[in-house]
Design a protein around this motif. Sequence first.
Motif, PDB file in Angstrom:
ATOM      1  N   PRO A   1       1.039  -1.228  -0.121  1.00  0.00           N
ATOM      2  CA  PRO A   1      -0.006  -0.193  -0.039  1.00  0.00           C
ATOM      3  C   PRO A   1       0.887   1.476  -0.008  1.00  0.00           C
ATOM      4  O   PRO A   1       0.456   2.323  -0.591  1.00  0.00           O
ATOM      5  CB  PRO A   1      -0.839  -0.137   1.400  1.00  0.00           C
ATOM      6  CG  PRO A   1      -0.830  -1.567   1.428  1.00  0.00           C
ATOM      7  CD  PRO A   1       0.383  -2.157   1.283  1.00  0.00           C
ATOM      8  N   ASN A   2       2.001   1.338   0.859  1.00  0.00           N
ATOM      9  CA  ASN A   2       2.953   2.412   0.695  1.00  0.00           C
ATOM     10  C   ASN A   2       3.348   2.637  -0.626  1.00  0.00           C
ATOM     11  O   ASN A   2       3.647   3.818  -1.246  1.00  0.00           O
ATOM     12  CB  ASN A   2       3.988   2.143   1.659  1.00  0.00           C
ATOM     13  CG  ASN A   2       3.516   2.569   3.284  1.00  0.00           C
ATOM     14  OD1 ASN A   2       2.442   3.424   3.454  1.00  0.00           O
ATOM     15  ND2 ASN A   2       4.104   2.174   4.180  1.00  0.00           N
ATOM     16  N   VAL A   3       3.755   1.617  -1.346  1.00  0.00           N
ATOM     17  CA  VAL A   3       4.468   1.885  -2.736  1.00  0.00           C
ATOM     18  C   VAL A   3       3.272   2.336  -3.647  1.00  0.00           C
ATOM     19  O   VAL A   3       3.747   3.145  -4.349  1.00  0.00           O
ATOM     20  CB  VAL A   3       4.941   0.324  -3.233  1.00  0.00           C
ATOM     21  CG1 VAL A   3       5.272   0.403  -4.487  1.00  0.00           C
ATOM     22  CG2 VAL A   3       6.225  -0.159  -2.359  1.00  0.00           C
ATOM     23  N   VAL A   4       2.160   1.792  -3.269  1.00  0.00           N
ATOM     24  CA  VAL A   4       1.213   2.449  -4.307  1.00  0.00           C
ATOM     25  C   VAL A   4       1.009   3.936  -4.114  1.00  0.00           C
ATOM     26  O   VAL A   4       0.870   4.562  -4.918  1.00  0.00           O
ATOM     27  CB  VAL A   4      -0.302   1.571  -4.069  1.00  0.00           C
ATOM     28  CG1 VAL A   4      -1.339   2.190  -4.704  1.00  0.00           C
ATOM     29  CG2 VAL A   4      -0.078   0.220  -4.639  1.00  0.00           C
ATOM     30  N   VAL A   5       0.937   4.424  -2.873  1.00  0.00           N
ATOM     31  CA  VAL A   5       0.701   5.787  -2.575  1.00  0.00           C
ATOM     32  C   VAL A   5       1.960   6.650  -3.200  1.00  0.00           C
ATOM     33  O   VAL A   5       1.661   7.371  -3.673  1.00  0.00           O
ATOM     34  CB  VAL A   5       0.484   5.919  -1.001  1.00  0.00           C
ATOM     35  CG1 VAL A   5       0.575   7.324  -0.619  1.00  0.00           C
ATOM     36  CG2 VAL A   5      -0.980   5.346  -0.420  1.00  0.00           C
ATOM     37  N   ALA A   6       2.941   5.942  -2.710  1.00  0.00           N
ATOM     38  CA  ALA A   6       4.321   6.625  -3.327  1.00  0.00           C
ATOM     39  C   ALA A   6       4.397   6.735  -4.591  1.00  0.00           C
ATOM     40  O   ALA A   6       4.547   7.971  -5.168  1.00  0.00           O
ATOM     41  CB  ALA A   6       5.621   6.043  -2.882  1.00  0.00           C
ATOM     42  N   LYS A   7       4.002   5.828  -5.602  1.00  0.00           N
ATOM     43  CA  LYS A   7       4.041   5.989  -6.965  1.00  0.00           C
ATOM     44  C   LYS A   7       2.748   6.803  -7.200  1.00  0.00           C
ATOM     45  O   LYS A   7       2.938   7.501  -8.489  1.00  0.00           O
ATOM     46  CB  LYS A   7       3.940   4.672  -7.560  1.00  0.00           C
ATOM     47  CG  LYS A   7       5.204   3.576  -7.228  1.00  0.00           C
ATOM     48  CD  LYS A   7       5.175   2.270  -8.175  1.00  0.00           C
ATOM     49  CE  LYS A   7       6.440   1.854  -7.887  1.00  0.00           C
ATOM     50  NZ  LYS A   7       7.083   1.245  -8.980  1.00  0.00           N
ATOM     51  N   GLY A   8       1.538   6.580  -6.818  1.00  0.00           N
ATOM     52  CA  GLY A   8       0.642   7.663  -7.183  1.00  0.00           C
ATOM     53  C   GLY A   8       0.895   8.989  -7.044  1.00  0.00           C
ATOM     54  O   GLY A   8       0.480   9.918  -7.867  1.00  0.00           O
ATOM     55  N   VAL A   9       1.473   9.382  -5.771  1.00  0.00           N
ATOM     56  CA  VAL A   9       1.805  10.767  -5.514  1.00  0.00           C
ATOM     57  C   VAL A   9       2.850  11.286  -6.621  1.00  0.00           C
ATOM     58  O   VAL A   9       2.883  12.370  -7.061  1.00  0.00           O
ATOM     59  CB  VAL A   9       2.403  11.215  -4.305  1.00  0.00           C
ATOM     60  CG1 VAL A   9       3.075  12.387  -4.146  1.00  0.00           C
ATOM     61  CG2 VAL A   9       1.170  10.932  -3.062  1.00  0.00           C
ATOM     62  N   GLN A  10       3.746  10.432  -7.089  1.00  0.00           N
ATOM     63  CA  GLN A  10       4.652  10.705  -7.865  1.00  0.00           C
ATOM     64  C   GLN A  10       4.049  11.186  -9.251  1.00  0.00           C
ATOM     65  O   GLN A  10       4.544  11.860  -9.917  1.00  0.00           O
ATOM     66  CB  GLN A  10       5.679   9.597  -8.223  1.00  0.00           C
ATOM     67  CG  GLN A  10       6.716   9.768  -9.497  1.00  0.00           C
ATOM     68  CD  GLN A  10       7.529   8.751  -9.522  1.00  0.00           C
ATOM     69  OE1 GLN A  10       7.084   7.309  -9.224  1.00  0.00           O
ATOM     70  NE2 GLN A  10       8.988   8.760 -10.051  1.00  0.00           N
ATOM     71  N   VAL A  11       3.207  10.073  -9.649  1.00  0.00           N
ATOM     72  CA  VAL A  11       2.470  10.658 -10.973  1.00  0.00           C
ATOM     73  C   VAL A  11       1.674  12.115 -10.896  1.00  0.00           C
ATOM     74  O   VAL A  11       1.410  12.699 -11.625  1.00  0.00           O
ATOM     75  CB  VAL A  11       1.263   9.496 -11.114  1.00  0.00           C
ATOM     76  CG1 VAL A  11       0.345   9.738 -12.299  1.00  0.00           C
ATOM     77  CG2 VAL A  11       2.206   8.244 -11.673  1.00  0.00           C
ATOM     78  N   LEU A  12       1.068  12.025  -9.542  1.00  0.00           N
ATOM     79  CA  LEU A  12       0.350  13.369  -9.524  1.00  0.00           C
ATOM     80  C   LEU A  12       1.664  14.571  -9.313  1.00  0.00           C
ATOM     81  O   LEU A  12       0.948  15.616 -10.060  1.00  0.00           O
ATOM     82  CB  LEU A  12      -0.297  13.333  -8.263  1.00  0.00           C
ATOM     83  CG  LEU A  12      -1.733  12.440  -8.333  1.00  0.00           C
ATOM     84  CD1 LEU A  12      -1.949  12.262  -6.779  1.00  0.00           C
ATOM     85  CD2 LEU A  12      -2.532  13.025  -9.215  1.00  0.00           C
ATOM     86  N   ILE A  13       2.725  14.315  -9.070  1.00  0.00           N
ATOM     87  CA  ILE A  13       3.651  15.599  -9.208  1.00  0.00           C
ATOM     88  C   ILE A  13       4.101  15.759 -10.558  1.00  0.00           C
ATOM     89  O   ILE A  13       4.177  16.633 -11.083  1.00  0.00           O
ATOM     90  CB  ILE A  13       4.980  15.176  -8.120  1.00  0.00           C
ATOM     91  CG1 ILE A  13       4.574  15.345  -6.778  1.00  0.00           C
ATOM     92  CG2 ILE A  13       6.020  16.028  -8.498  1.00  0.00           C
ATOM     93  CD1 ILE A  13       5.567  14.617  -5.733  1.00  0.00           C
ATOM     94  N   TYR A  14       4.354  14.794 -11.496  1.00  0.00           N
ATOM     95  CA  TYR A  14       4.519  14.755 -12.901  1.00  0.00           C
ATOM     96  C   TYR A  14       3.531  15.592 -13.451  1.00  0.00           C
ATOM     97  O   TYR A  14       3.808  16.535 -14.217  1.00  0.00           O
ATOM     98  CB  TYR A  14       4.889  13.599 -13.336  1.00  0.00           C
ATOM     99  CG  TYR A  14       6.309  12.880 -13.237  1.00  0.00           C
ATOM    100  CD1 TYR A  14       7.232  13.301 -14.390  1.00  0.00           C
ATOM    101  CD2 TYR A  14       6.703  12.182 -12.175  1.00  0.00           C
ATOM    102  CE1 TYR A  14       8.532  12.622 -14.090  1.00  0.00           C
ATOM    103  CE2 TYR A  14       7.753  12.003 -12.107  1.00  0.00           C
ATOM    104  CZ  TYR A  14       9.051  11.944 -12.900  1.00  0.00           C
ATOM    105  OH  TYR A  14      10.247  11.479 -12.928  1.00  0.00           O
ATOM    106  N   SER A  15       2.128  15.107 -13.245  1.00  0.00           N
ATOM    107  CA  SER A  15       1.194  15.687 -14.047  1.00  0.00           C
ATOM    108  C   SER A  15       0.861  16.864 -13.627  1.00  0.00           C
ATOM    109  O   SER A  15       0.703  17.787 -14.344  1.00  0.00           O
ATOM    110  CB  SER A  15      -0.163  14.653 -13.538  1.00  0.00           C
ATOM    111  OG  SER A  15      -0.032  13.483 -13.931  1.00  0.00           O
ATOM    112  N   MET A  16       1.006  17.287 -12.221  1.00  0.00           N
ATOM    113  CA  MET A  16       0.799  18.993 -11.983  1.00  0.00           C
ATOM    114  C   MET A  16       2.024  19.703 -12.167  1.00  0.00           C
ATOM    115  O   MET A  16       1.891  20.968 -12.898  1.00  0.00           O
ATOM    116  CB  MET A  16       0.578  19.198 -10.482  1.00  0.00           C
ATOM    117  CG  MET A  16      -0.777  18.681 -10.058  1.00  0.00           C
ATOM    118  SD  MET A  16      -2.157  19.418 -10.597  1.00  0.00           S
ATOM    119  CE  MET A  16      -2.840  18.249 -11.833  1.00  0.00           C
TER     120      MET A  16
END
Length: 170
Positions: free
Chosen positions: A80-95
């Motif tokens: 779950p922590n890996v999923v959250v970390a990767k999700g936040v990374q995608v959101l950072i790239y997107s924003m």
Amino acid sequence: MKTQKFPPLAVVLHWLFAALIIWGIFSGFYASFGKPSPAVFNWISFINVSATALFTPLFFFRVFYRMTFRAPPLTELSVPNVVVAKGVQVLIYSMALVSFVSGWLMMSRPVNVFNLIHIPQPLHDPRVLAMWVSIHFYSNALLAGFVFLHVAGVLKHQVMGKRILQRMAF
């Protein structure tokens, strides 16, 4: 267990964009809300516009480069922590992408890149420019929040003894 690191180019690009994004967030919000003198406001705008003009093509290279290699596994974290970390990374790239694009499209004057290159402003309709200014503001607010979550997550895991930060060390 030895911590697996990112490739050196990925590390350089990460810290280069971290510095640019953090500078842009703090200086941009200071220029918007801190009531700087007109000279300071103009200087911040000049640096931000010039730096973004230089870094936009590099951002696309960074995204392409990031897609060409497999990141070292996050063995220290739960799934779950890996999923959250990767999700936040995608959101950072997107924003970051939305911030860069909206920054270009909101320009109400030609883009002056360190007094070396002048690029014509892409749009002229004041209503459209105002829309892009709004998109730029909100994308940067979201970007600031996602960067905060990213840094807080890294610090949390470091404090807990998980060597997350070492993956991005030089």
